[in-house]
Design an enzyme around this catalytic site. Structure first.
Site, mmCIF file in Angstrom:
data_model
loop_
_atom_site.group_PDB
_atom_site.id
_atom_site.type_symbol
_atom_site.label_atom_id
_atom_site.label_comp_id
_atom_site.label_asym_id
_atom_site.label_seq_id
_atom_site.Cartn_x
_atom_site.Cartn_y
_atom_site.Cartn_z
ATOM 1 N N VAL A 251 0.831 -1.209 0.000
ATOM 2 C CA VAL A 251 0.000 0.000 0.000
ATOM 3 C C VAL A 251 0.865 1.258 0.000
ATOM 4 O O VAL A 251 0.705 2.146 -0.830
ATOM 5 C CB VAL A 251 -0.941 0.009 1.222
ATOM 6 C CG1 VAL A 251 -1.659 1.345 1.334
ATOM 7 C CG2 VAL A 251 -1.962 -1.116 1.112
ATOM 8 N N ASP B 205 10.977 3.032 5.736
ATOM 9 C CA ASP B 205 10.577 1.714 6.221
ATOM 10 C C ASP B 205 11.684 1.204 7.133
ATOM 11 O O ASP B 205 12.868 1.435 6.870
ATOM 12 C CB ASP B 205 10.377 0.748 5.057
ATOM 13 C CG ASP B 205 9.548 -0.464 5.442
ATOM 14 O OD1 ASP B 205 8.377 -0.553 5.017
ATOM 15 O OD2 ASP B 205 10.066 -1.341 6.177
ATOM 16 N N THR C 278 -2.116 -3.712 9.789
ATOM 17 C CA THR C 278 -2.828 -3.898 11.060
ATOM 18 C C THR C 278 -3.416 -5.307 11.057
ATOM 19 O O THR C 278 -4.585 -5.500 10.705
ATOM 20 C CB THR C 278 -3.940 -2.850 11.252
ATOM 21 O OG1 THR C 278 -4.642 -2.657 10.009
ATOM 22 C CG2 THR C 278 -3.371 -1.528 11.708
ATOM 23 N N THR D 3 -5.833 0.315 8.399
ATOM 24 C CA THR D 3 -7.202 -0.047 8.761
ATOM 25 C C THR D 3 -7.292 -0.324 10.249
ATOM 26 O O THR D 3 -6.576 -1.187 10.782
ATOM 27 C CB THR D 3 -7.647 -1.288 7.988
ATOM 28 O OG1 THR D 3 -7.533 -1.033 6.586
ATOM 29 C CG2 THR D 3 -9.092 -1.643 8.313
ATOM 30 N N CYS E 275 -6.753 -7.790 4.441
ATOM 31 C CA CYS E 275 -7.865 -6.824 4.453
ATOM 32 C C CYS E 275 -9.185 -7.523 4.744
ATOM 33 O O CYS E 275 -9.688 -7.487 5.851
ATOM 34 C CB CYS E 275 -7.944 -6.076 3.125
ATOM 35 S SG CYS E 275 -6.576 -4.936 2.858
ATOM 36 N N ARG F 147 0.993 -13.291 2.677
ATOM 37 C CA ARG F 147 0.550 -13.066 4.052
ATOM 38 C C ARG F 147 -0.926 -13.412 4.206
ATOM 39 O O ARG F 147 -1.772 -12.987 3.441
ATOM 40 C CB ARG F 147 0.792 -11.612 4.463
ATOM 41 C CG ARG F 147 2.258 -11.257 4.630
ATOM 42 C CD ARG F 147 2.438 -9.786 4.894
ATOM 43 N NE ARG F 147 1.960 -8.980 3.774
ATOM 44 C CZ ARG F 147 1.821 -7.652 3.814
ATOM 45 N NH1 ARG F 147 2.099 -6.999 4.916
ATOM 46 N NH2 ARG F 147 1.395 -7.000 2.758
#
Length: 438
Positions: free
Chosen positions: A22, A40, A90, A125, A265, A336
């Site tokens: 993202v 990062d 998250t 999120t 997500c 993931r």
């Protein structure tokens, strides 16, 4: 001049904290218009970006090589920016409760390097209230600054769809929010630099946070309904895809399909909403029911494979099974929270260790996270059953001859589980094939 004007004039920089699937595309998009620092904590990832390599495959090596993002793992460089976007994962913990450590850690790093006059926007999120109740106190503690006086905050949920080359940052309406009208205007103006589709100004940060979690919760519930229908129709001996094709001729029928719901997500966000609801004394009925159905689909697929092996009179223990695809979605290297691992774990209960083939997946990530090694399709043979699990472009064009070449010729039947319904099932019929799909 205000902050937006300073950014446009090149007097101030924007920083992007978290350069994954993202964050990196966001940083690249902004770098075409303004000065951007891409930060990062993963120094190896930063070196890849600096060398012109895009491990996410979201924008491609050439774009990375030619972009103007100042990639760094040195957190002190965040002090050079005044507008900060936090885009870290998250996830959820093993018990499906929110794991806020990544966003909390990012807040600590940013807080240590936050300067007066900054605006901080979170894209991660979260459930309603996290930005203001959890992130702000961390920023204040680490920086010694006061929110609303020395710095401002906003929230703009990410809507990038990994692997999707059509629905991108520039083409998706962006929800923006701010702690006050001035901040909202600044956040909206900055995002409008790159978002061609325009922005939607949410009336509060909590509204923007809530909008994000229900977007994916709604999709999760609809897919769960399709999965439940698939289970029911399978018991009836009816092809689910044929049913959906017929029902889809009605103008207001929603076009969803059954499948494995993984990723970071859709398979995760609903748990953030239900967690917050439970802290307020409400136990979710629909959302958690949908989650249970979707979480069990990997086991369901494995069970049906075993039934097919029994039907074909092939010994279950140590059966040779090939799984085509391991990532959580098609044409994306991200593994993931892939639900393919659920199939693999369930098959291990029957002492089946499948051969996994995925030309798209991140090899190092799969090995690190799951201990999975990949095999080459062209070197795979003597297989008892094939599970076509992910709709990669490479698999969409598989011919019957190619698939036929994978099987053990001594078996009476070839078992093929086409989870995504990619193939023409009429070409894989009895008595040669046992074909099954969701």
């Amino acid at each position: 001049m205000n902050l937006y004007e300073d950014i446009i004039a090149g007097k101030e920089k924007l920083s992007l904290i978290g350069l994954g699937y993202v964050g990196m595309p966001i940083a690249v998009a902004f770098s075409k218009k303004i000065k951007v620092i891409g930060f990062d904590i993963n120094s190896e990832k930063i070196e890849l970006y600096k060398s012109g390599c895009d491990p996410t495959k979201e924008v491609g090596d050439e774009v990375i090589r030619n972009c103007a993002v100042e990639f760094t793992s040195d957190e002190r460089r965040l002090r050079e920016a005044k507008f900060h976007i936090v885009a870290v994962p998250t996830p959820v913990k093993f018990d499906h409760t929110p794991d806020l450590e990544p966003v909390e850690s990012a807040s600590r790093v940013l807080g240590k390097n936050l300067t007066k006059g900054s605006v901080v926007v979170y894209e991660s999120t979260v459930y309603p209230g996290v930005t203001e109740d959890i992130c702000v106190p961390i920023l204040e503690k680490e920086s010694g600054l006061k929110c609303g006086v020395d710095f401002k905050i906003g929230y703009s949920p990410e809507r990038i769809n990994p692997g999707d080359k059509v629905h991108r940052l520039e083409t998706i309406t962006k929800i923006v929010s701010g702690m006050d009208e001035e901040t909202l205007n600044t956040v909206a103006s900055v995002y409008e630099i790159v978002v061609e589709a325009g922005v939607h100004r949410a009336e509060s940060i909590k509204v923007a946070e809530a909008a994000k979690v229900i977007e994916n919760s709604q999709r999760d519930i609809n897919i769960a309904f399709m999965n439940e229908l698939s289970i029911i129709f399978n018991k009836m001996g009816i092809d689910t895809k044929a049913v959906l094709k017929a029902a889809g001729t009605k103008w207001n029928f929603l076009q969803f399909e059954p499948g494995l719901v993984g990723g970071h997500c859709i398979g995760v966000d609903p748990y953030y909403l239900t967690y917050k609801a439970e802290t307020l004394g409400y136990h979710s009925q629909i959302i958690l029911s949908g989650r249970r159905i979707n979480d069990d689909m990997g086991k369901y697929v494995a069970e049906n494979l075993v039934k097919c092996l029994i039907k074909a009179e092939i010994p279950i223990r140590h059966a040779k099974v090939a799984i085509l695809g391991f990532t959580f979605k098609e044409n994306c290297p991200d593994t993931r929270n892939t639900k393919i691992i659920d199939i693999i774990k369930e098959l291990s209960e029957y002492e089946i260790a499948p051969v996994v083939i995925d030309p798209v997946a991140d090899i190092m990530e799969a090995k690190r996270e799951y201990g999975i090694d990949f095999y080459a399709l062209e070197k795979t043979s003597d297989i008892d059953a094939v599970i076509l699990a992910v709709a990669h472009n490479e698999f969409k064009n598989l011919t019957k001859d190619t698939l036929d070449g994978l099987y053990n010729l001594s078996n009476k039947k070839k078992i093929l589980l086409d989870i995504k319904g990619l193939l023409n099932k009429r070409a894989y019929t009895e008595p040669e094939y046992i074909y099954w799909r969701l």
